[in-house]
Design a protein around this motif. Structure first.
Motif, mmCIF file in Angstrom:
data_model
loop_
_atom_site.group_PDB
_atom_site.id
_atom_site.type_symbol
_atom_site.label_atom_id
_atom_site.label_comp_id
_atom_site.label_asym_id
_atom_site.label_seq_id
_atom_site.Cartn_x
_atom_site.Cartn_y
_atom_site.Cartn_z
ATOM 1 N N PRO A 172 0.157 -0.145 10.323
ATOM 2 C CA PRO A 172 -0.733 1.083 10.150
ATOM 3 C C PRO A 172 -0.104 2.079 9.255
ATOM 4 O O PRO A 172 1.146 2.395 9.644
ATOM 5 C CB PRO A 172 -1.408 1.269 11.518
ATOM 6 N N CYS A 173 -0.821 2.870 8.483
ATOM 7 C CA CYS A 173 -0.332 4.120 8.014
ATOM 8 C C CYS A 173 -0.467 5.105 8.867
ATOM 9 O O CYS A 173 -0.983 5.303 9.804
ATOM 10 C CB CYS A 173 -1.393 4.260 6.692
ATOM 11 N N LEU A 174 -0.205 6.412 8.336
ATOM 12 C CA LEU A 174 -0.227 7.536 8.910
ATOM 13 C C LEU A 174 -1.450 8.273 9.451
ATOM 14 O O LEU A 174 -1.804 8.552 10.537
ATOM 15 C CB LEU A 174 0.395 8.464 8.153
ATOM 16 N N HIS A 177 -2.270 6.690 12.839
ATOM 17 C CA HIS A 177 -1.655 7.451 13.871
ATOM 18 C C HIS A 177 -2.207 9.027 14.355
ATOM 19 O O HIS A 177 -2.080 9.423 15.228
ATOM 20 C CB HIS A 177 -0.099 7.596 13.548
ATOM 21 N N ILE A 178 -2.654 9.597 13.101
ATOM 22 C CA ILE A 178 -3.121 10.749 13.276
ATOM 23 C C ILE A 178 -4.684 10.837 13.657
ATOM 24 O O ILE A 178 -5.390 11.994 13.767
ATOM 25 C CB ILE A 178 -2.927 11.769 12.181
ATOM 26 N N GLY A 179 -5.548 9.572 13.954
ATOM 27 C CA GLY A 179 -6.699 9.791 14.195
ATOM 28 C C GLY A 179 -7.842 9.552 13.046
ATOM 29 O O GLY A 179 -8.815 9.709 13.361
ATOM 30 N N ARG A 180 -7.340 9.626 11.884
ATOM 31 C CA ARG A 180 -8.209 9.727 10.716
ATOM 32 C C ARG A 180 -8.582 8.272 9.988
ATOM 33 O O ARG A 180 -9.383 8.124 9.449
ATOM 34 C CB ARG A 180 -7.682 10.245 9.460
ATOM 35 N N CYS A 181 -8.138 7.278 10.682
ATOM 36 C CA CYS A 181 -8.432 5.719 10.317
ATOM 37 C C CYS A 181 -8.494 5.014 11.643
ATOM 38 O O CYS A 181 -7.590 5.043 12.589
ATOM 39 C CB CYS A 181 -7.523 5.090 9.502
#
Length: 358
Positions: A172-174, A177-181
């Motif tokens: 997974p991309c960033l 991890h920051i909850g945008r995907c």
């Protein structure tokens, strides 16, 4: 027949005699064979012949065009509707120099929901993609589109990457991890749950936002009651973003309808059209369009030229269109828009109340 010094060419005189009293389109060409004007008429003989009669009574622009006509062609159609469609297509394709033209020196943005993909994305584009996707627009304000997309990305964790999603579990991309995907690439969300977000986004882009605010408020209260204050704060921020977007879109009437308002302004040899887009009862966009070759042209003719050129390339045609002035054969243009959009379109001039003040 006194044309005050202007002489109609002999081969054109002969051709005028053979013109039919039927609907169709006519194409004027110059000595180089270039198309300089395209027009339509329910009676080709009367309309085309009128250019070569009473030369001095014509406006200077028309006189110049007639002088430059080396030949003309015509196409008979079954009815006025076919003539209108053919005329609009030929003007758009050839951009004749004596036709009133919508000066389109910029490509307007659209919002695309890639429903043709397994895990759809939402993004802005100026060129429509191929495939079975949901298209919204064109929008007249790039800034408004960017704000709308930012709100969508805050509310719904759809992927922003363009990678092809397969059964393989990816790193997974960033954004994940920051909850945008939601993690489509590493299969942290099912197809069914992901598509629920997509359905909500489409509803959102169709102008229905009140239900979302209510749903988020209920969710925030539930989190707060369960002492999940951090999660409640995240939802609160989403509600604030959504309300801020609503405040930017001024409500002009309570009906919650989709409408376009069109008005023209002329000064000397320049003409401008103003378009206000109302979606779900709120102004979502406004833009001005310059019209060229519009000197000494009646307002109704300017409006017709804008209608045929703008909506022939528009993905979204609202069910109500309000003009600043009456135009002839308004039913013909309403029927044409019905063919383009698949739904009834009413074209009218507001007489009083909120619509007239708009």
């Amino acid at each position: 027949m006194d044309n005050h010094g202007f002489e109609v060419k002999e081969h054109i005189k002969e051709q005028l005699k053979t013109l039919p009293n039927q609907p169709g389109i006519y194409i004027m060409k110059d000595l180089k064979g270039e198309i300089i004007y395209v027009g339509k008429s329910k009676n080709l003989k009367n309309r085309v012949s009128s250019y070569f009669r009473g030369f001095k009574s014509h406006m200077p622009k028309v006189q110049t065009m007639v002088i430059n006509i080396a030949e003309f062609e015509y196409i008979i159609t079954d009815n006025e509707m076919e003539a209108l469609i053919l005329e609009a297509n030929l003007i758009k394709k050839n951009l004749p120099r004596f036709n009133i033209l919508l000066k389109d020196d910029k490509m307007y943005p659209y919002i695309v929901v890639t429903t043709g993909e397994r895990f759809p994305r939402v993004y802005m584009t100026r060129q429509l993609p191929k495939g079975n996707h949901k298209i919204f627009g064109p929008y007249t304000s790039v800034e408004q589109v960017k704000i709308t997309l930012e709100v969508i990305q805050t509310l719904f964790p759809l992927r922003e990457c363009s990678k092809k999603i397969t059964d393989k579990v990816e790193r997974p991309c960033l954004n994940y991890h920051i909850g945008r995907c939601a993690g489509a690439c590493n299969h942290m969300i099912s197809d069914e749950d992901y598509n629920k977000y997509v359905i909500q986004i489409i509803r959102f882009l169709n102008g229905d936002k009140d239900w979302l605010i209510k749903s988020l408020q209920e969710s925030m209260m539930e989190k707060a009651q369960n002492m999940a204050f951090e999660e409640a704060a995240v939802i609160r921020d989403k509600i604030q973003a959504l309300k801020a977007l609503n405040e930017k879109q001024k409500a002009i009437q309570t009906g919650g309808k989709n409408q376009d308002y069109i008005a023209t302004y002329s000064f000397e040899d320049r003409a401008c059209v103003m378009l206000f887009q109302v979606r779900n009862g709120k102004i979502e966009g406004r833009e001005s369009f310059n019209l060229v070759n519009a000197e000494a042209t009646e307002t109704s003719e300017l409006l017709v030229s804008f209608l045929t050129q703008y909506y022939s390339g528009s993905e979204v045609i609202p069910p109500e269109i309000y003009l600043s002035e009456e135009v002839e054969n308004v039913g013909l243009y309403a029927d044409w828009l019905f063919r383009l959009s698949g739904h009834k379109v009413v074209i009218s001039v507001p007489q009083k109340g909120e619509k007239k003040r708009t």
